[in-house]
Enzyme design. Structure first.
Site, mmCIF file in Angstrom:
data_model
loop_
_atom_site.group_PDB
_atom_site.id
_atom_site.type_symbol
_atom_site.label_atom_id
_atom_site.label_comp_id
_atom_site.label_asym_id
_atom_site.label_seq_id
_atom_site.Cartn_x
_atom_site.Cartn_y
_atom_site.Cartn_z
ATOM 1 N N GLU A 473 37.348 -18.206 -62.774
ATOM 2 C CA GLU A 473 36.491 -18.771 -62.488
ATOM 3 C C GLU A 473 36.427 -20.327 -62.275
ATOM 4 O O GLU A 473 35.878 -20.551 -62.852
ATOM 5 C CB GLU A 473 34.775 -17.732 -62.995
ATOM 6 C CG GLU A 473 34.952 -16.548 -62.695
ATOM 7 C CD GLU A 473 34.976 -15.954 -61.652
ATOM 8 O OE1 GLU A 473 35.393 -16.229 -60.850
ATOM 9 O OE2 GLU A 473 35.946 -14.899 -61.592
ATOM 10 N N HIS A 609 33.898 -10.562 -60.651
ATOM 11 C CA HIS A 609 34.232 -12.076 -60.497
ATOM 12 C C HIS A 609 34.107 -12.466 -61.741
ATOM 13 O O HIS A 609 34.131 -13.874 -61.487
ATOM 14 C CB HIS A 609 33.586 -12.875 -59.304
ATOM 15 C CG HIS A 609 33.743 -12.795 -57.692
ATOM 16 N ND1 HIS A 609 34.579 -13.256 -57.096
ATOM 17 C CD2 HIS A 609 33.712 -11.692 -56.922
ATOM 18 C CE1 HIS A 609 35.191 -12.431 -56.318
ATOM 19 N NE2 HIS A 609 34.482 -12.448 -56.074
#
Length: 610
Positions: A473, A609
């Site tokens: 990320e 995510h």
């Protein structure tokens, strides 16, 4: 009213407000602290508190939405007075980096020259809160530097509650062209101001001349009226009707008068016309025009007039024998000044102007956009209406505008088509032979990369080897500008997970609000974690000689490789991209996003995510 504890949420205070999704997300957690107005109730001040940064353009968009949807045509100014409580990742330096464009745009609303100076200024921070601002040493810069420093102080200390020491200096320009640029820019803006005033004086002079003629006509009519009133009997009612029916189209010799009696009243802005106000004077541009013939050899003229603050419909009656002269003067695109009575039309219920007593021709009061830069640009990326769902303008209009602005050339680069080329060339043919203006003919082509490797840098590895499946990320999409904020990985041997690696990474800068919404990672979550300089060696040790596997692996591996370079580590990874792999193994899919591939394989995907 929706509340969060004792906090009033923005959309709890304004529950009927409809905005785009991206604006909705930005304001959904914003708190409204106070709403105040002035004694005239024409100014509404909304004090808000946000725990994430909102760019100034979004603040202005919300102000406009509130005015349009909640106040309609009421004359009122809406102002959002924002204050922030941000994480400790925000220092004056990181805030300036994130908020610089908003500061420049806000400064432009006060002074375009000052905004240009700040935009071109050299700046750097020493320590946490000492900002050194270096501007080119011109007379204008000397006069504006205190003003710029004052606004920066106000923004940092009032809006963000950050102490900042701003030290402004002016450097002598070593570039004669740079000094010439500043001087020309100032002179051009001064010339533009004088030109606007000259146009206004010209229009005022025309109106004054018309007013003088009008006054003379009024005096003459007054004398005739007095003389007539001395005669016994006066006009009979039927004689008055006959006289009124055959009255001339306009009364007076003023060449700017189109219809009715002359007048010199000051026009009112259309956004101030919100109800029946009696007789008013407006001016504007006719944006559409229609006629409808009725009985008794008369016709209704209906046309919409806009002064670019609002639009109103004008309705008037005319005899059919007057139409040719009226239609020669009143048409779409003409600027007019009109005196009439505001009324609610009984047929459509809309506010209109009727009982028109006078129409005059008016000059174009709009200000045309100009390119005031002495160094003209060349636009290398321009789409016309031939670019489906992207461009809306005619190529001739675009090319003409670039030529009129003094640009030396312009590039036409439509999406996958070249239909604009002939029209662009036709415009070039209308120019003088010695005109140096050029058109650069281009196209945005569509390319399918059918050479993408599933396995990159592969040697003699086989499918039974060791793999590290990982995901990152980040604060954005650029491996150079953005930072890693989380690394998650599992090591797979013979199809079995044998080890795991998971850690946050402190980026030493604020995480953008959009990334927090996407990943649920906040500044507070990463602030106690090590930075990438400590994490990267640990991750590389975990990977060892295994093959890296990721969905859209070029993105994730690109960040790892770039950070290796920053630490003088020579990167060399063998990696497999599961996007390319899915295209081969699952050709029936229309797209290959991670959730689509997971659904096709029957794999549960939660919070992918992370």
């Amino acid at each position: 009213m929706e509340k969060l504890g004792n906090k009033k949420l923005f959309f709890g205070v304004f529950p009927t407000l409809k905005v785009e999704d991206d604006i909705q997300i930005l304001f959904q957690d914003v708190e409204v602290q106070k709403v105040s107005t002035n004694s005239k109730h024409d100014f509404l001040n909304i004090h808000i508190l946000s725990r994430h940064l909102i760019q100034k353009k979004h603040i202005w968009q919300m102000e406009q939405k509130i005015k349009e949807q909640l106040f309609g045509k009421v004359r009122i100014t809406i102002r959002l007075a924002e204050q922030y409580i941000l994480s400790e990742q925000y220092t004056p330096g990181t805030l300036m980096m994130e908020y610089h464009d908003s500061i420049v745009q806000e400064l432009k609303t006060h002074s375009v020259l000052a905004a240009n100076m700040l935009e071109r200024a050299k700046m750097h921070f020493e320590g946490d809160n000492v900002l050194y601002l270096e501007m080119t040493g011109t007379i204008v810069a000397e006069g504006k530097r205190e003003y710029i420093a004052g606004l920066l102080h106000e923004i940092f200390e009032t809006r963000f509650n950050m102490k900042i020491d701003i030290r402004v200096s002016c450097r002598e320009s070593q570039d004669d062209k740079e000094r010439e640029y500043d001087e020309q820019r100032v002179q051009q803006e001064i010339n533009a101001i004088f030109e606007r005033r000259a146009r206004q004086r010209g229009e005022l002079q025309t109106e004054n001349e018309g007013s003088s003629q009008n006054n003379e006509q009024k005096k003459e009519k007054s004398r005739e009226k007095r003389n007539g009133s001395e005669k016994k009997g006066g006009f009979k009612r039927k004689d008055f009707k006959k006289k009124d029916f055959y009255r001339p189209l306009k009364q007076g010799d003023d060449p700017s008068l189109v219809f009715g009696r002359n007048f010199d009243d000051e026009p009112i802005r259309l956004d101030q016309v919100v109800s029946e106000m009696g007789e008013i004077t407006i001016h504007g541009k006719i944006i559409n025009f229609d006629t409808r013939e009725i009985r008794n050899e008369k016709t209704i003229l209906m046309f919409a007039v806009s002064d670019f603050t609002d639009t109103i419909t004008v309705k008037m009656f005319a005899r059919n024998d007057q139409l040719p002269e009226l239609l020669g003067e009143l048409k779409k695109g003409v600027f007019v000044k009109i005196k009439g009575i505001t009324t609610i039309d009984k047929f459509d219920g809309e506010l209109t102007i009727g009982s028109v007593t006078g129409i005059r021709k008016s000059s174009d009061f709009t200000v045309s956009r100009e390119d005031l830069s002495p160094r003209k640009r060349v636009e290398l990326h321009c789409h016309t209406k031939m670019s489906d769902m992207d461009g809306v303008s005619e190529v001739k209009d675009i090319v003409k505008r670039a030529h009129d602005w003094g640009h030396p050339a312009i590039a036409i680069t439509d999406h996958g088509v070249v239909q604009s080329f002939p029209d662009a060339n036709h415009y070039i043919e209308t120019l003088d032979k010695d005109d140096p203006f050029k058109i650069l003919y281009g196209v945005e082509g569509y390319i399918v990369d059918d050479l993408t490797n599933i396995a990159v840098n592969a040697g003699d590895e086989d499918l039974s080897g060791t793999y590290t499946v990982f995901d990152l990320e980040t604060t954005g999409f650029s491996a150079i500008k953005d930072k890693i904020i989380e690394i998650g990985a599992v090591k797979v041997v013979n199809g079995e997970i044998v080890d795991r690696f998971s850690t946050f990474v402190n980026p030493r800068r604020p995480i953008p609000f959009e990334i927090t919404k996407l990943t649920s990672i906040t500044d507070e979550m990463v602030m106690g974690s090590p930075d990438i300089e400590r994490i990267l060696p640990q991750f590389l040790e975990f990977v060892g000689d295994s093959v890296l596997v990721a969905h859209n692996a070029g993105f994730d591996v690109g960040f790892i490789e770039q950070n290796c370079r920053y630490q003088d580590i020579t990167p060399h990874f063998v990696y497999v991209d599961t996007v390319a792999l899915a295209r081969v193994l699952l050709p029936a899919l229309s797209r290959y996003k991670l959730n689509t591939v997971a659904k096709a394989l029957g794999i549960s995907l939660e919070n992918h995510h992370r």
